[in-house]
Design a protein around this motif. Structure first.
Motif, mmCIF file in Angstrom:
data_model
loop_
_atom_site.group_PDB
_atom_site.id
_atom_site.type_symbol
_atom_site.label_atom_id
_atom_site.label_comp_id
_atom_site.label_asym_id
_atom_site.label_seq_id
_atom_site.Cartn_x
_atom_site.Cartn_y
_atom_site.Cartn_z
ATOM 1 N N PHE A 122 0.851 -1.177 0.000
ATOM 2 C CA PHE A 122 0.000 0.000 0.000
ATOM 3 C C PHE A 122 0.887 1.226 0.000
ATOM 4 C CE2 PHE A 122 0.825 0.899 4.418
ATOM 5 C CZ PHE A 122 0.960 -0.352 4.997
ATOM 6 N N ALA A 123 0.423 2.240 -0.684
ATOM 7 C CA ALA A 123 1.191 3.479 -0.795
ATOM 8 C C ALA A 123 0.252 4.639 -0.516
ATOM 9 C CB ALA A 123 1.809 3.595 -2.182
ATOM 10 N N SER A 124 0.268 5.109 0.724
ATOM 11 C CA SER A 124 -0.633 6.191 1.130
ATOM 12 C C SER A 124 -0.008 7.539 0.830
ATOM 13 C CB SER A 124 -0.940 6.065 2.631
ATOM 14 O OG SER A 124 -1.500 4.818 2.920
ATOM 15 N N GLY A 125 0.372 7.736 -0.415
ATOM 16 C CA GLY A 125 1.014 8.978 -0.819
ATOM 17 C C GLY A 125 1.916 8.730 -2.007
ATOM 18 N N LYS A 126 2.816 9.677 -2.277
ATOM 19 C CA LYS A 126 3.736 9.534 -3.402
ATOM 20 C C LYS A 126 4.727 8.407 -3.110
ATOM 21 C CE LYS A 126 3.394 14.414 -4.667
ATOM 22 N NZ LYS A 126 4.137 15.696 -4.835
ATOM 23 N N PHE A 127 4.964 7.573 -4.115
ATOM 24 C CA PHE A 127 5.850 6.431 -3.906
ATOM 25 C C PHE A 127 6.642 6.141 -5.176
ATOM 26 C CE2 PHE A 127 2.414 4.424 -6.122
ATOM 27 C CZ PHE A 127 2.988 3.338 -6.776
ATOM 28 N N TYR A 128 7.662 5.320 -5.014
ATOM 29 C CA TYR A 128 8.429 4.811 -6.147
ATOM 30 C C TYR A 128 8.964 3.446 -5.763
ATOM 31 C CZ TYR A 128 12.434 6.310 -3.340
ATOM 32 O OH TYR A 128 13.334 6.465 -2.322
ATOM 33 N N TYR A 129 9.486 2.742 -6.738
ATOM 34 C CA TYR A 129 10.086 1.434 -6.469
ATOM 35 C C TYR A 129 11.359 1.281 -7.294
ATOM 36 C CZ TYR A 129 7.488 0.437 -10.761
ATOM 37 O OH TYR A 129 6.975 0.496 -12.029
ATOM 38 N N TYR A 130 12.154 0.291 -6.935
ATOM 39 C CA TYR A 130 13.327 -0.081 -7.722
ATOM 40 C C TYR A 130 13.640 -1.538 -7.420
ATOM 41 C CZ TYR A 130 15.625 0.945 -3.243
ATOM 42 O OH TYR A 130 15.964 0.970 -1.912
ATOM 43 N N VAL A 131 14.388 -2.161 -8.312
ATOM 44 C CA VAL A 131 14.790 -3.560 -8.164
ATOM 45 C C VAL A 131 16.232 -3.591 -7.689
ATOM 46 C CG1 VAL A 131 15.187 -5.742 -9.369
ATOM 47 C CG2 VAL A 131 13.194 -4.333 -9.950
ATOM 48 N N SER A 162 -8.728 7.694 7.930
ATOM 49 C CA SER A 162 -7.510 8.506 7.856
ATOM 50 C C SER A 162 -6.820 8.579 9.210
ATOM 51 C CB SER A 162 -7.844 9.913 7.356
ATOM 52 O OG SER A 162 -8.345 9.876 6.046
ATOM 53 N N GLU A 163 -7.602 8.804 10.240
ATOM 54 C CA GLU A 163 -7.040 8.870 11.595
ATOM 55 C C GLU A 163 -6.499 7.508 12.018
ATOM 56 O OE1 GLU A 163 -8.390 10.390 16.064
ATOM 57 O OE2 GLU A 163 -9.746 10.653 14.342
ATOM 58 N N LEU A 164 -7.209 6.442 11.601
ATOM 59 C CA LEU A 164 -6.772 5.084 11.932
ATOM 60 C C LEU A 164 -5.417 4.785 11.286
ATOM 61 C CD1 LEU A 164 -7.326 2.203 13.057
ATOM 62 C CD2 LEU A 164 -8.409 1.708 10.844
ATOM 63 N N ILE A 165 -5.250 5.124 10.014
ATOM 64 C CA ILE A 165 -3.997 4.860 9.315
ATOM 65 C C ILE A 165 -2.849 5.612 9.982
ATOM 66 C CG2 ILE A 165 -2.761 5.199 7.136
ATOM 67 C CD1 ILE A 165 -5.464 4.671 5.720
ATOM 68 N N ALA A 174 -5.924 0.241 4.723
ATOM 69 C CA ALA A 174 -4.811 1.101 4.303
ATOM 70 C C ALA A 174 -4.574 1.027 2.804
ATOM 71 C CB ALA A 174 -3.542 0.708 5.055
ATOM 72 N N LYS A 175 -4.892 -0.124 2.203
ATOM 73 C CA LYS A 175 -4.739 -0.275 0.755
ATOM 74 C C LYS A 175 -5.900 0.349 -0.012
ATOM 75 C CE LYS A 175 -2.005 -4.554 0.787
ATOM 76 N NZ LYS A 175 -1.975 -5.980 0.380
ATOM 77 N N GLY A 176 -6.924 0.814 0.719
ATOM 78 C CA GLY A 176 -8.044 1.464 0.069
ATOM 79 C C GLY A 176 -9.157 0.537 -0.362
ATOM 80 N N TYR A 177 -9.169 -0.701 0.136
ATOM 81 C CA TYR A 177 -10.199 -1.649 -0.253
ATOM 82 C C TYR A 177 -11.538 -1.299 0.399
ATOM 83 C CZ TYR A 177 -6.517 -4.720 -2.087
ATOM 84 O OH TYR A 177 -5.475 -5.242 -2.797
ATOM 85 N N SER A 178 -12.614 -1.553 -0.312
ATOM 86 C CA SER A 178 -13.961 -1.332 0.209
ATOM 87 C C SER A 178 -14.373 -2.499 1.103
ATOM 88 C CB SER A 178 -14.957 -1.206 -0.947
ATOM 89 O OG SER A 178 -15.062 -2.455 -1.635
ATOM 90 N N THR A 179 -15.475 -2.316 1.812
ATOM 91 C CA THR A 179 -15.999 -3.395 2.667
ATOM 92 C C THR A 179 -16.269 -4.650 1.848
ATOM 93 O OG1 THR A 179 -16.992 -1.823 4.220
ATOM 94 C CG2 THR A 179 -17.907 -4.053 4.195
ATOM 95 N N CYS A 180 -16.841 -4.472 0.677
ATOM 96 C CA CYS A 180 -17.146 -5.607 -0.207
ATOM 97 C C CYS A 180 -15.865 -6.321 -0.626
ATOM 98 C CB CYS A 180 -17.918 -5.122 -1.428
ATOM 99 S SG CYS A 180 -18.322 -6.427 -2.601
ATOM 100 N N GLU A 181 -14.843 -5.565 -0.989
ATOM 101 C CA GLU A 181 -13.574 -6.162 -1.425
ATOM 102 C C GLU A 181 -12.890 -6.896 -0.281
ATOM 103 O OE1 GLU A 181 -12.115 -3.145 -4.984
ATOM 104 O OE2 GLU A 181 -11.944 -2.490 -2.893
ATOM 105 N N ILE A 182 -12.919 -6.316 0.921
ATOM 106 C CA ILE A 182 -12.320 -6.980 2.084
ATOM 107 C C ILE A 182 -13.067 -8.272 2.381
ATOM 108 C CG2 ILE A 182 -11.858 -6.792 4.566
ATOM 109 C CD1 ILE A 182 -11.531 -3.769 4.158
ATOM 110 N N SER A 183 -14.390 -8.232 2.248
ATOM 111 C CA SER A 183 -15.217 -9.422 2.452
ATOM 112 C C SER A 183 -14.796 -10.544 1.518
ATOM 113 C CB SER A 183 -16.693 -9.070 2.232
ATOM 114 O OG SER A 183 -17.483 -10.234 2.195
ATOM 115 N N ASP A 184 -14.599 -10.215 0.250
ATOM 116 C CA ASP A 184 -14.202 -11.228 -0.743
ATOM 117 C C ASP A 184 -12.791 -11.744 -0.476
ATOM 118 O OD1 ASP A 184 -16.633 -10.966 -2.021
ATOM 119 O OD2 ASP A 184 -15.889 -9.561 -3.535
ATOM 120 N N LEU A 185 -11.869 -10.847 -0.135
ATOM 121 C CA LEU A 185 -10.476 -11.236 0.081
ATOM 122 C C LEU A 185 -10.308 -12.151 1.287
ATOM 123 C CD1 LEU A 185 -8.718 -7.819 -0.640
ATOM 124 C CD2 LEU A 185 -8.338 -9.937 -1.911
#
Length: 265
Positions: free
Chosen positions: A46-55, A253-256, A217-228
């Motif tokens: 999860f990326a709660s803002g600007k992010f980047y990656y590298y290998v 937001s406060e929880l994160i 934190a990843k932004g999933y909805s209640t429905c998506e969390i239910s399925d996962l």
């Protein structure tokens, strides 16, 4: 005429030496590796803002396949090619913690006999990095292993750095080793040097609550969390209410923010 010393002939940074202490884990051959499927990996972070990656290639600590935002976020003019260039961006006062965090992560994976499934474990912790503004801001570091050799030693990993300064300035100095791709591992380790003068974590969440917090934190909805998680939406809503009540938070937001500060993310 004297020959100039090449950059790669210099002694490795102490952080890189940490990895050299574990030859049974990290492979040091120079085989050419394929590019990992970054899109699949990003789905596990999860990326709660600007992010980047590298290998990162463990054989020689070179880095490649950068996300373009690494330039903008850190004000760089060219892509870094060696891990030391990333290390040089870390606040000097946080280097000791980063070194210990890497050691703690490796030791925990050894302890849980996780070398059979390193590619299903993620390590994460926070530290400050220099930004394009010339100051230091708090970043969330996540590392996922992508390739290992026939003997189980790691060859390659993807590091993801997210700027979380807009969420919190407070570093928990907690190191996490958690499961991905269906694994349920969750190991929370406090850096003892920091913890000597700190209060204990004020809220203890259950394993299921931690799973839901991570999905929130990843932004999933209640429905998506239910399925996962293969539970009902009503159960997810109940857990969510209990999590907000236990943490004394009014919204996600406060929880994160609080769970970052408590070392759950």
């Amino acid at each position: 005429m004297k020959k100039k010393h090449l950059t790669h002939a210099k002694k490795p940074h102490p952080l890189i030496k940490v990895w050299n202490d574990y030859p049974e884990i990290l492979q040091n051959d120079n085989r050419i590796l394929p590019v990992p499927l970054i899109e699949n990996i990003i789905g596990e972070i999860f990326a709660s803002g600007k992010f980047y990656y590298y290998v990162i290639n463990f054989a020689d600590s070179t880095i490649c396949n950068h996300h373009e935002d690494i330039l903008k976020i850190h004000g760089l003019h060219k892509y870094p090619v060696h891990l030391k260039e990333i290390i040089d961006l870390i606040h000097p006062d946080d280097i000791e913690f980063v070194m210990e965090a890497e050691r703690m992560s490796i030791e925990k994976i050894k302890e849980i006999n996780g070398f059979d499934y390193q590619q299903e474990l993620k390590t994460s912790y926070c530290f400050r990095m220099r930004t394009s503004k010339g100051n230091y801001e708090l970043f969330h570091h996540q590392a996922l292993h992508t390739y290992k050799d026939e003997n189980g030693r790691l060859l390659q990993a993807v590091n993801i750095h997210s700027n979380i300064e807009h969420i919190t300035h407070q570093n928990s100095y907690v190191v996490l080793v958690s499961g991905i791709n269906g694994r349920e591992d969750f190991h929370q380790m406090q850096w003892m040097k920091h913890n000597l003068s700190e209060e204990p974590i004020p809220v203890i969440f259950t394993k299921r609550e931690v799973e839901i917090i991570n999905r929130i934190a990843k932004g999933y909805s209640t429905c998506e969390i239910s399925d996962l998680l293969n539970i009902s939406e009503e159960t997810v809503r109940t857990h969510r209410k209990n999590i907000l009540r236990k943490s004394d938070c009014k919204n996600s937001s406060e929880l994160i923010k609080k769970t970052f500060e408590w070392g759950y993310l």
